[in-house]
Scaffold this motif. Structure first.
Motif, PDB file in Angstrom:
ATOM      1  N   VAL A  58      57.706  93.134  51.695  1.00 39.48           N
ATOM      2  CA  VAL A  58      57.562  91.737  51.274  1.00 39.48           C
ATOM      3  C   VAL A  58      56.287  91.133  51.865  1.00 39.48           C
ATOM      4  O   VAL A  58      55.579  90.376  51.202  1.00 39.48           O
ATOM      5  N   THR A  59      55.968  91.489  53.099  1.00 39.99           N
ATOM      6  CA  THR A  59      54.739  91.000  53.721  1.00 39.99           C
ATOM      7  C   THR A  59      53.517  91.494  52.953  1.00 39.99           C
ATOM      8  O   THR A  59      52.588  90.732  52.684  1.00 39.99           O
ATOM      9  N   SER A  62      53.221  89.652  49.843  1.00 41.93           N
ATOM     10  CA  SER A  62      52.777  88.281  50.104  1.00 41.93           C
ATOM     11  C   SER A  62      51.264  88.197  50.248  1.00 41.93           C
ATOM     12  O   SER A  62      50.681  87.125  50.081  1.00 41.93           O
ATOM     13  N   PHE A  65      49.073  86.501  47.681  1.00 44.28           N
ATOM     14  CA  PHE A  65      48.728  85.073  47.728  1.00 44.28           C
ATOM     15  C   PHE A  65      47.228  84.900  47.959  1.00 44.28           C
ATOM     16  O   PHE A  65      46.610  83.983  47.439  1.00 44.28           O
ATOM     17  N   PHE A  74      50.759  84.108  41.285  1.00 47.73           N
ATOM     18  CA  PHE A  74      51.446  85.030  42.193  1.00 47.73           C
ATOM     19  C   PHE A  74      52.896  85.225  41.737  1.00 47.73           C
ATOM     20  O   PHE A  74      53.378  86.353  41.632  1.00 47.73           O
ATOM     21  N   TYR A  75      53.566  84.124  41.462  1.00 47.41           N
ATOM     22  CA  TYR A  75      54.955  84.204  40.999  1.00 47.41           C
ATOM     23  C   TYR A  75      55.035  84.946  39.665  1.00 47.41           C
ATOM     24  O   TYR A  75      55.934  85.748  39.437  1.00 47.41           O
TER      25      TYR A  75
END
Length: 192
Positions: A58-59, A62, A65, A74-75
């Motif tokens: 997940v990092t 992320s 971003f 991003f979404y």
């Protein structure tokens, strides 16, 4: 009152998305499909190593971003990647229905479509629909600024390859010693 209810609903959804996959992966690990390092738990019975790997992934995601021009893009790209992975699963499921009809025709099933022709039509249309959606999912949306098309395609293609190939590699490397002595289910073996 509605805002508080929405907050609890979103919190429950997030907790399900975080704990559900890690519990499933933990069970798969105990059955012998993952190295023993993923079968370890902390003093509270939580699968610590799996959660650490999940947090690292997940990092890394992320970090998009920084690359993507907006939170909306991003979404969108993560939503597209999720849709692509689901569509791969659906294509495999439709193809498996046809293959299993011929490989294991005498297996007792709780539900069975009519003849082979009907199965080919239904599974074929499902497969082709999923394939079309899969192909169209690579087209960047026109209403959202997604930045570089090369970045868009790279994230989607590399993400799909990693998520599909990694389990195949781990499965090919599995060893009988990986199965936990307290595993609650047995490995499934195909009949010839």
């Amino acid at each position: 009152i509605i805002a508080i209810a929405l907050m609890f609903g979103v919190l429950a959804g997030v907790l399900t998305w975080v704990s559900g996959p890690s519990k499933g992966i933990f069970s798969v690990g105990k059955a012998g499909y993952l190295p023993p390092v993923f079968q370890k738990t902390n003093s509270n019975g939580v699968q610590r190593n799996i959660l650490l790997v999940q947090g690292a992934i997940v990092t890394l995601l992320s970090l998009l971003f920084v690359i993507m021009p907006s939170v909306q893009s991003f979404y969108q790209i993560l939503s597209q990647l999720t849709a692509l992975l689901y569509l791969i699963m659906y294509m495999l499921m439709f193809a498996s229905a046809i293959v299993l009809r011929y490989r294991m025709p005498n297996v007792e099933r709780p539900f069975k479509l009519g003849g082979n022709g009907l199965l080919w039509i239904i599974a074929g249309v499902g497969f082709l629909g999923s394939l079309l959606a899969f192909i169209l999912s690579f087209i960047p949306p026109g209403q959202i600024a997604v930045g570089s098309n090369a970045m868009w395609y790279s994230v989607l293609v590399i993400g799909c390859i990693v998520v599909v190939v990694a389990p195949l590699i781990i499965y090919a490397m599995r060893k009988p010693s990986w199965k936990a002595p307290d595993a609650e289910f047995e490995k499934f073996e195909w009949e010839a």
